[in-house]
Design a protein around this motif. Structure first.
Motif, PDB file in Angstrom:
ATOM      1  N   GLU A 263      -6.335  -6.890  10.737  1.00 16.43           N
ATOM      2  CA  GLU A 263      -5.924  -6.413   9.427  1.00 16.43           C
ATOM      3  C   GLU A 263      -6.126  -7.488   8.365  1.00 16.43           C
ATOM      4  O   GLU A 263      -6.174  -8.681   8.671  1.00 16.43           O
ATOM      5  CB  GLU A 263      -4.441  -6.006   9.464  1.00 16.43           C
ATOM      6  CG  GLU A 263      -3.539  -7.149   9.866  1.00 16.43           C
ATOM      7  CD  GLU A 263      -2.276  -6.716  10.594  1.00 16.43           C
ATOM      8  OE1 GLU A 263      -2.219  -5.570  11.058  1.00 16.43           O
ATOM      9  OE2 GLU A 263      -1.353  -7.547  10.677  1.00 16.43           O
ATOM     10  N   ASN A 288      -4.920  -3.533   4.750  1.00 15.46           N
ATOM     11  CA  ASN A 288      -6.101  -2.795   5.194  1.00 15.46           C
ATOM     12  C   ASN A 288      -6.337  -3.055   6.672  1.00 15.46           C
ATOM     13  O   ASN A 288      -6.312  -4.205   7.119  1.00 15.46           O
ATOM     14  CB  ASN A 288      -7.339  -3.223   4.402  1.00 15.46           C
ATOM     15  CG  ASN A 288      -7.336  -2.707   2.984  1.00 15.46           C
ATOM     16  OD1 ASN A 288      -7.769  -1.597   2.714  1.00 15.46           O
ATOM     17  ND2 ASN A 288      -6.835  -3.527   2.058  1.00 15.46           N
ATOM     18  N   PRO A 312      -5.381   2.540   4.229  1.00 11.17           N
ATOM     19  CA  PRO A 312      -4.659   1.386   3.670  1.00 11.17           C
ATOM     20  C   PRO A 312      -3.256   1.795   3.232  1.00 11.17           C
ATOM     21  O   PRO A 312      -3.007   2.952   2.898  1.00 11.17           O
ATOM     22  CB  PRO A 312      -5.523   0.981   2.466  1.00 11.17           C
ATOM     23  CG  PRO A 312      -6.869   1.557   2.742  1.00 11.17           C
ATOM     24  CD  PRO A 312      -6.619   2.831   3.493  1.00 11.17           C
TER      25      PRO A 312
END
Length: 328
Positions: A263, A288, A312
């Motif tokens: 991430e 994200n 997201p």
């Protein structure tokens, strides 16, 4: 990569802006700089984080699988790093880590096969311990740090695997306002999504300004400045991972799998020093998700049986660090 695996990797990616050529000073300044940049390198560190609601879809053996909503994902991490032995050039450190992950799912259709998504709440408890050896020396007349770590981890079902890493980092440039370092890390773990990567760091304090740029490849890019006497504000992005073991109760599959989530978190960070040894941290922004895979324990991540794609979402994280060996 679980949290402790990541922490032991970043311990020697950091910069050493004021280190002198002597080994004693290099070791002292490097240790201070690492703890200043990475809360999880301090003696005690506690963190709670939560990511907000997002939609997801998944594939199982390359076939369309479940989809639905992750209402929230909560994490708690507690870590300790205890110096075991130290000489002028060599140090040995023991580390322990506990990680809790909780997912809350919604609007998922029931299927004959369940990986770990199911309507309601699912919890995962993981533990790890490590012994790290660090050697301070010179290479091409420049300060260099060598590191090797042995890591054992597991979950509430028992011990699972032994992993390791080796690496080095040395200074390319050091001036009053700029420091650059170069290095490399190798993970001795076939399941790592990043088995090898070069490391590069660049720290620069702008002339006649309170701002500085802090870039560490591949971990983060931050712009930061001091706020008052005891605060520090940062804005930028950081790369990280979440990993844990998943026990599957199905005779057609292996008993234990590993879930790996890569991430990027972008937003703000505020750190405040309450005393010489007590530091609080808050961060929040946008999260994200790059790669989310489930792989049989001990197998390469390219052989994953399951993956999901998540939208997201927002996140926040608070933490507190205690380090009696650090000065202001």
């Amino acid at each position: 990569m679980n949290k402790l695996f990541t922490v032991t990797a970043i311990l020697f990616i950091s910069t050493f802006a004021t280190a002198q050529q002597t080994t004693d000073s290099l070791q002292q300044k490097a240790t201070q700089s690492i703890k200043e940049k990475f809360p999880r390198a301090r003696v005690l560190n506690f963190e709670y984080g939560q990511s907000l609601s997002r939609e997801f879809d998944s594939e199982f053996f390359d076939e369309k699988f479940q989809e639905g909503e992750i209402k929230s994902q909560r994490t708690f991490n507690a870590s300790a790093n205890i110096p075991i032995y130290k000489t002028r050039k060599w140090g040995l450190t023991g580390s322990v880590n506990y990680q809790f992950n909780e997912f809350e799912f919604n609007n998922i259709e029931t299927t004959d096969i369940t990986v770990f998504e199911q309507n309601g709440t699912v919890n995962f408890h993981n533990f790890s311990t490590a012994v790290s050896s660090t050697y301070f020396s010179t290479l091409f007349k420049k300060p260099v740090i060598y590191n090797a770590s042995l890591i054992v981890d597991g979950n509430d079902e028992g011990l699972e695997r032994v992993k390791g890493l080796v690496g080095l980092s040395f200074i390319l440039k050091r001036t009053a306002r700029t420091t650059m370092t170069l290095g490399a890390i190798v993970f001795i773990d076939p399941t790592s999504q990043l088995p090898f990567f070069p490391t590069f760091s660049y720290n620069h304090r702008f002339k006649n300004s309170k701002w500085e740029v802090d870039f560490i490849l591949p971990q983060r890019l931050l712009l930061r400045r001091m706020v008052g006497e005891n605060g520090r504000f940062s804005i930028g992005s950081s790369f990280g991972s979440t990993g844990f073991y998943v026990n599957v109760d199905n005779p057609n599959f292996a008993e234990t799998f590993e879930y790996s989530q890569l991430e990027i978190k972008s937003g703000i960070i505020y750190e405040h020093r309450f005393s010489d040894y007590l530091i609080g941290t808050f961060q929040g922004g946008l999260q994200n998700f790059i790669s989310n895979r489930l792989t049989e324990k001990g197998e390469p991540t390219n052989d994953f049986i399951y993956k999901n794609n998540q939208d997201p979402t927002g996140y926040f994280q608070v933490g507190i660090s205690i380090d009696p060996f650090t000065k202001k």
